[in-house]
Every structure is written in structure tokens, then in C-alpha cells.
Design an enzyme around this catalytic site. Structure first.
Site, PDB file in Angstrom:
ATOM      1  N   HIS A   1       0.820  -1.208   0.000  1.00 54.91           N
ATOM      2  CA  HIS A   1       0.000   0.000   0.000  1.00 54.91           C
ATOM      3  C   HIS A   1       0.861   1.268   0.000  1.00 54.91           C
ATOM      4  O   HIS A   1       1.876   1.337   0.699  1.00 54.91           O
ATOM      5  CB  HIS A   1      -0.941   0.005   1.206  1.00 54.91           C
ATOM      6  CG  HIS A   1      -2.123  -0.908   1.038  1.00 54.91           C
ATOM      7  ND1 HIS A   1      -2.951  -1.269   2.083  1.00 54.91           N
ATOM      8  CD2 HIS A   1      -2.623  -1.534  -0.060  1.00 54.91           C
ATOM      9  CE1 HIS A   1      -3.901  -2.077   1.637  1.00 54.91           C
ATOM     10  NE2 HIS A   1      -3.724  -2.252   0.348  1.00 54.91           N
TER      11      HIS A   1
ATOM     12  N   HIS B   1       2.564   2.898   2.897  1.00 52.44           N
ATOM     13  CA  HIS B   1       3.633   2.128   3.540  1.00 52.44           C
ATOM     14  C   HIS B   1       4.901   2.095   2.688  1.00 52.44           C
ATOM     15  O   HIS B   1       5.962   1.726   3.185  1.00 52.44           O
ATOM     16  CB  HIS B   1       3.162   0.699   3.826  1.00 52.44           C
ATOM     17  CG  HIS B   1       2.083   0.640   4.855  1.00 52.44           C
ATOM     18  ND1 HIS B   1       2.298   0.226   6.149  1.00 52.44           N
ATOM     19  CD2 HIS B   1       0.776   0.997   4.790  1.00 52.44           C
ATOM     20  CE1 HIS B   1       1.168   0.316   6.831  1.00 52.44           C
ATOM     21  NE2 HIS B   1       0.232   0.786   6.021  1.00 52.44           N
TER      22      HIS B   1
ATOM     23  N   HIS C   1      -5.073  -8.588   4.928  1.00 52.86           N
ATOM     24  CA  HIS C   1      -5.211  -7.168   4.597  1.00 52.86           C
ATOM     25  C   HIS C   1      -4.779  -6.956   3.147  1.00 52.86           C
ATOM     26  O   HIS C   1      -5.482  -6.303   2.369  1.00 52.86           O
ATOM     27  CB  HIS C   1      -4.354  -6.336   5.551  1.00 52.86           C
ATOM     28  CG  HIS C   1      -4.471  -4.858   5.345  1.00 52.86           C
ATOM     29  ND1 HIS C   1      -5.622  -4.164   5.619  1.00 52.86           N
ATOM     30  CD2 HIS C   1      -3.575  -3.945   4.888  1.00 52.86           C
ATOM     31  CE1 HIS C   1      -5.440  -2.883   5.336  1.00 52.86           C
ATOM     32  NE2 HIS C   1      -4.209  -2.728   4.887  1.00 52.86           N
TER      33      HIS C   1
ATOM     34  N   HIS D   1      -0.604   2.371  12.397  1.00 52.28           N
ATOM     35  CA  HIS D   1      -1.605   3.442  12.423  1.00 52.28           C
ATOM     36  C   HIS D   1      -2.055   3.739  13.846  1.00 52.28           C
ATOM     37  O   HIS D   1      -2.029   2.868  14.720  1.00 52.28           O
ATOM     38  CB  HIS D   1      -2.829   3.055  11.589  1.00 52.28           C
ATOM     39  CG  HIS D   1      -2.591   3.033  10.125  1.00 52.28           C
ATOM     40  ND1 HIS D   1      -2.675   4.151   9.329  1.00 52.28           N
ATOM     41  CD2 HIS D   1      -2.253   2.013   9.288  1.00 52.28           C
ATOM     42  CE1 HIS D   1      -2.419   3.817   8.070  1.00 52.28           C
ATOM     43  NE2 HIS D   1      -2.155   2.525   8.023  1.00 52.28           N
TER      44      HIS D   1
END
Length: 244
Positions: free
Chosen positions: A59, A62, A115, A172
């Protein structure tokens, strides 16, 4: 062997980047750099040269800082093999059971998909810490964007089996919203209530609420405490629809 020095760097709206330094070897790496500027500034302030970037998944929040940090410091990018096509800056691809190191500190790669399809975590067993990206959060778990509840349940079981003192570095600041859902999911859990009083006070003061520990998550994280993949699927769906 000296303990690793770990610096939390806030980024974007709610990301945390982890800058990690081994004082014995002088080596430094960074986990999941959402952006480069704050990482380079922190490293420069401390006189550290970043030799490696460790990504947990593809992602952009990241990997967004990979290219600029790589260019500035000549860092080697270590990334999940299963997501090689989505991390073009990767230099070394790793998978389940591979070892990566910072000085004499060794971490084993854990494949923890759900995820994202190729998500990994880095577990420093001897140091009792793990960098888990967006798989395990304080009082929560990652959303199932590319995987299944069965996979996430297996991940939670692996994390739950770690020693109590294991420190968990997630990516996060989601603890307050996760905790609000946790209170609804387990209304009789006094450990959640007590933890949320501390979390709310910390956030009111602008303080971070992570890292966390496996012991604390076992007591207060409904997703780590769940007894089956079917129930995790139900809990995840409820969380995704929760607006409290």
C-alpha cells in the site's frame, strides 16, 4: 548486545513510521515509510544513515517514501516476495521463514496475508518485538481487502501465541476508534473499559497509544480473543459497519 533504538515518526493523517537503530553496529533501517521527508529529517537529526527499508505490504501509505530514501541514503528495500510486482523499488524479496537482520539482531519473516494478499510481519523473537504493518492493531485488526477471515484468524492465532511481553509496532493510530468498537463487542470486559480511559486521556493530550503488547491485546482486543474464523468474519463485518 544493546537494545534496539526505535523512533516513532508520525506521517500523513494517522500513519506511524518506525525508524530503528542498532547502536552496536551503527546500522539503521526504517519500517513502512509512508513518506520520505520526516524520515530523512529524523535520521539527519540523529546522525543515522538508513541502510535498509523494510516493507510489510504494498500500500502506498507504507511504501511512498521508498524511492526518495533509497536515493538519499542508498538503502536496500526489503519487501514481500508475493507483492514484488506492486513494489517496484524492492531489492530483496522475502517470504515465510526468511531471516533479516539489523546488526546482530535477527528477525524472522512471517507471512500474514488478509489485509493484502502478500502481507508480512517481522518478528524479532530475541528482542521480544514485532513490526506488524496493518495486520494487528491495538484493539483491532486490519481490514480484509485482499484476503479472508480464515487467513486473518490464523494470523491472530500466531500473534496470540507470542510471549506476553512481545511489543507490537503497528502502523496506524487507530486505537481510540478500535476501542470504541471493542466496548460494544465486549460490553462486560472491564479491561477494555479501563484501557479506554487511558487511551482517551492520551489522545486528548495529543499522545500516541502504540506500540502495544501481546499481553494487553490478549486482554482487550476482540479480534485476538475470537475463537473461530466464522466469528472473526462476523466481528470484522460489524466493525466495518460501525460508526460509534
Amino acid at each position: 548486545m544493546s537494545a534496539l533504538q526505535i523512533v516513532r515518526i508520525p506521517a500523513l493523517s494517522d500513519n506511524y513510521i518506525w525508524l530503528v537503530h542498532d547502536p552496536d553496529s551503527g546500522e539503521t533501517m526504517v519500517v513502512d515509510p509512508a513518506e520520505a521527508a520526516p524520515v530523512l529529517a529524523e535520521a539527519d537529526k540523529r546522525g543515522w544513515r538508513i541502510g535498509a527499508i523494510w516493507n510489510t505490504h504494498w500500500h502506498p501509505d507504507h511504501t511512498g517514501g521508498n524511492a526518495a530514501i533509497k536515493e538519499a541514503h542508498g538503502a536496500t528495500v526489503i519487501a514481500p516476495a508475493a507483492e514484488a510486482a506492486r513494489i517496484p523499488t524492492a531489492d530483496r524479496l522475502v517470504a515465510e521463514g526468511d531471516m533479516v537482520s539489523l546488526g546482530s539482531h535477527e528477525a524472522v519473516v512471517m507471512e500474514v496475508p488478509a489485509h493484502t494478499a502478500g502481507h508480512i510481519a517481522y518478528h524479532f523473537a530475541d528482542d521480544a518485538l514485532a513490526f506488524v504493518g496493518d495486520t494487528l492493531f491495538a484493539m483491532g485488526c486490519g481490514r480484509l481487502f485482499e484476503g479472508t477471515a480464515d487467513q486473518m484468524f490464523a494470523n491472530m492465532q500466531r500473534f496470540a501465541a507470542m510471549p506476553d511481553e512481545t511489543v507490537i509496532y503497528c502502523a496506524h493510530e487507530y486505537t481510540q476508534s478500535n476501542g470504541r468498537f471493542a466496548r460494544v463487542a465486549e460490553p462486560d470486559n472491564t479491561a477494555i473499559r479501563d484501557r479506554m480511559a487511558k487511551v482517551d486521556a492520551a489522545r486528548a493530550g495529543g499522545e500516541a497509544t502504540v506500540p502495544t503488547t501481546i499481553a494487553l491485546e490478549r486482554a482487550t482486543n476482540p479480534f485476538l480473543r475470537i475463537e473461530s474464523a466464522e466469528k472473526l468474519a462476523e466481528l470484522r463485518a460489524a466493525k466495518d459497519g460501525f460508526s460509534g
